[in-house]
Design a protein around this motif. Structure first.
Motif, short mmCIF file in Angstrom:
data_model
loop_
_atom_site.label_atom_id
_atom_site.label_comp_id
_atom_site.label_asym_id
_atom_site.label_seq_id
_atom_site.Cartn_x
_atom_site.Cartn_y
_atom_site.Cartn_z
N LEU A 162 0.83 -1.21 0.00
CA LEU A 162 0.00 0.00 0.00
C LEU A 162 0.86 1.26 0.00
CD1 LEU A 162 -2.76 -1.01 2.61
CD2 LEU A 162 -2.89 -1.11 0.12
N GLY A 163 1.90 1.27 0.83
CA GLY A 163 2.74 2.45 0.95
C GLY A 163 3.51 2.77 -0.32
N SER A 164 3.89 1.74 -1.07
CA SER A 164 4.68 1.97 -2.29
C SER A 164 3.87 2.66 -3.38
CB SER A 164 5.22 0.63 -2.80
OG SER A 164 4.17 -0.25 -3.16
N GLN A 165 2.55 2.67 -3.24
CA GLN A 165 1.70 3.32 -4.25
C GLN A 165 1.82 4.84 -4.22
OE1 GLN A 165 -2.26 1.88 -3.46
NE2 GLN A 165 -1.76 -0.24 -3.97
N ILE A 197 3.20 10.90 0.93
CA ILE A 197 1.76 10.84 1.19
C ILE A 197 1.26 12.28 1.30
CG2 ILE A 197 -0.03 9.99 2.74
CD1 ILE A 197 1.91 7.83 3.66
N ASP A 198 0.45 12.71 0.34
CA ASP A 198 0.10 14.12 0.23
C ASP A 198 -1.11 14.54 1.05
OD1 ASP A 198 2.17 14.84 -1.58
OD2 ASP A 198 1.07 13.84 -3.18
N THR A 199 -2.02 13.62 1.30
CA THR A 199 -3.26 14.01 1.97
C THR A 199 -3.45 13.24 3.28
OG1 THR A 199 -4.63 12.35 0.85
CG2 THR A 199 -4.32 14.48 -0.26
N VAL A 200 -4.16 13.88 4.21
CA VAL A 200 -4.49 13.24 5.48
C VAL A 200 -5.35 12.01 5.23
CG1 VAL A 200 -5.63 13.53 7.71
CG2 VAL A 200 -4.33 15.41 6.72
N ARG A 201 -6.21 12.09 4.22
CA ARG A 201 -7.09 10.98 3.91
C ARG A 201 -6.30 9.72 3.58
NH1 ARG A 201 -11.63 10.85 -0.97
NH2 ARG A 201 -12.34 8.69 -0.59
N ASP A 202 -5.24 9.87 2.78
CA ASP A 202 -4.42 8.70 2.43
C ASP A 202 -3.69 8.17 3.65
OD1 ASP A 202 -5.16 8.75 -0.23
OD2 ASP A 202 -3.54 10.12 -0.81
N TYR A 203 -3.23 9.07 4.50
CA TYR A 203 -2.52 8.65 5.72
C TYR A 203 -3.47 7.89 6.65
CZ TYR A 203 -0.25 9.01 10.28
OH TYR A 203 0.29 8.72 11.51
N VAL A 204 -4.66 8.42 6.83
CA VAL A 204 -5.65 7.76 7.69
C VAL A 204 -6.04 6.40 7.09
CG1 VAL A 204 -8.01 7.90 8.58
CG2 VAL A 204 -6.52 9.91 8.65
N LYS A 205 -6.11 6.34 5.77
CA LYS A 205 -6.43 5.07 5.11
C LYS A 205 -5.38 4.02 5.42
CE LYS A 205 -6.87 3.00 0.51
NZ LYS A 205 -6.81 3.25 -0.95
N LEU A 206 -4.11 4.40 5.34
CA LEU A 206 -3.03 3.46 5.64
C LEU A 206 -3.09 3.01 7.10
CD1 LEU A 206 0.07 4.92 3.75
CD2 LEU A 206 -1.08 2.77 3.31
N SER A 233 6.94 5.60 4.17
CA SER A 233 6.22 5.75 2.90
C SER A 233 6.01 7.22 2.54
CB SER A 233 4.85 5.05 2.98
OG SER A 233 5.01 3.66 3.18
N GLY A 234 6.37 8.11 3.46
CA GLY A 234 6.25 9.54 3.18
C GLY A 234 5.25 10.27 4.04
N ALA A 235 4.88 9.70 5.19
CA ALA A 235 3.94 10.39 6.09
C ALA A 235 4.60 11.62 6.70
CB ALA A 235 3.48 9.43 7.19
N ARG A 236 3.84 12.68 6.84
CA ARG A 236 4.38 13.91 7.41
C ARG A 236 4.59 13.77 8.91
NH1 ARG A 236 0.73 18.59 4.34
NH2 ARG A 236 1.30 17.97 2.20
N ARG A 237 5.59 14.49 9.42
CA ARG A 237 5.96 14.37 10.83
C ARG A 237 4.82 14.77 11.75
NH1 ARG A 237 11.27 17.47 12.54
NH2 ARG A 237 12.03 16.09 10.88
#
Length: 309
Positions: free
Chosen positions: A56-59, A64-73, A107-111
């Motif tokens: 999932l993270g490699s996609q 990861i640009d949006t909070v929605r994608d981060y919450v999804k992961l 995967s690129g999640a913001r701090r």
């Protein structure tokens, strides 16, 4: 597909004909019909979860640009974590959670998202601890936290005043570690384990046994080997052209590092007592098979580090 396989593996001890109860009433095992082989599926689930989250993270190509994608992961990671906890294995659940969380971070999640998640988890744990006794008194049985888990937490917070088997286990572990001195007592002379004072010295408290036997020098050498293994795997990760392979390596490193830190930490009173094995050292065929499998995977990743899609 990986999530479905992961859940099947986690809940396989509930399948009639496969479930197996070991000595001392241990559950969470399966016995393969025909050959009589017993296996602890959660060990395999740890590795499958790493691959699942890495897929999932490699996609997101490292960002990861949006909070929605981060919450999804995070939501997808919570599924195998809660499934393992529902099977009554909080220690393995924490391994799944930590290794998967490290993959998400890489995967690129913001701090700020990660820090907010940590704060939320701390608050949630505090709330569960506060409400646990209320629910237990209302319903007449353990609801959120089992009594043995609460005992282990109490021992960790105040080991001197705790009165339970876990307090005894920790005290004997500390005695074993301290009595080893600088060079240890030598093979066959570890009195804490030989005398039956140190419990589970071949599994949960194996580091205490090694410290008593080989002393500070032996323990330090073991830690150096773990550091070498982890740093070598990190080097493999950053040599990979494939983001999926890189994240998989990072997840494996997270699994090794957390299990090592937790197992050694509980032997010296720095972490709560759990049943998490010490990688490559604790007795147990299921854990050893998976740990050796991870080494083979890392070696394969190193071999195919260039040109991997």
């Amino acid at each position: 597909a990986l999530l479905v396989i992961d859940l099947i593996v986690i809940f396989s001890p509930k399948i009639p004909g496969l479930s197996y109860t070991g000595g001392l009433g241990m559950t969470g095992w399966i016995k393969i019909p025909g050959i009589g082989l017993t296996f602890q599926p959660v060990e395999l689930a740890k590795l499958i979860t790493i691959f699942f989250i890495a897929t999932l993270g490699s996609q997101y190509n490292g960002r990861i640009d949006t909070v929605r994608d981060y919450v999804k992961l995070c939501g997808m990671l919570s599924i195998p974590f809660l499934a393992v906890v529902a099977m009554g294995d909080l220690g393995s659940g924490l391994v799944v959670l930590v290794s998967g969380a490290i993959v998400i971070c890489m995967s690129g999640a913001r701090r700020e998202w990660v820090l907010s998640t940590l704060a939320l988890l701390v608050g949630l744990v505090a709330l569960i601890l506060a409400l646990d006794s209320v629910f237990d008194s209302l319903l007449g049985h353990d609801v959120l936290i089992k009594q043995y888990q609460m005992n282990r937490l109490t021992v960790f917070i105040d080991p001197d005043n705790a009165d339970s088997d876990d307090a005894y286990n920790l005290q004997q572990s500390l005695i074993a570690v301290g009595s080893g001195g600088f060079f240890g007592k030598g093979l066959g002379h570890a009195t804490q384990s030989a005398g039956g004072f140190l419990p589970e010295f071949h599994t949960d408290f194996v580091f205490a046994f090694l410290s008593e036997t080989f002393g500070f020098c032996g323990s330090f050498l073991l830690l150096c080997l773990y550091v070498l293994l982890i740093l070598s795997t990190i080097r493999v990760a950053f040599k990979c052209e494939s983001l999926f392979l890189r994240l998989s390596c990072v997840g494996i490193v997270g699994m090794w590092a957390f299990q090592t830190f937790e197992n050694i930490g509980m032997c010296i009173g720095m972490m709560p007592i759990t049943g998490i094995p010490l990688p490559f050292i604790s007795f147990g065929s299921s854990s050893m098979m998976i740990q050796l499998l991870t080494v083979g995977i890392v070696q394969s990743i190193w071999r195919h580090r260039s040109g991997a899609a």
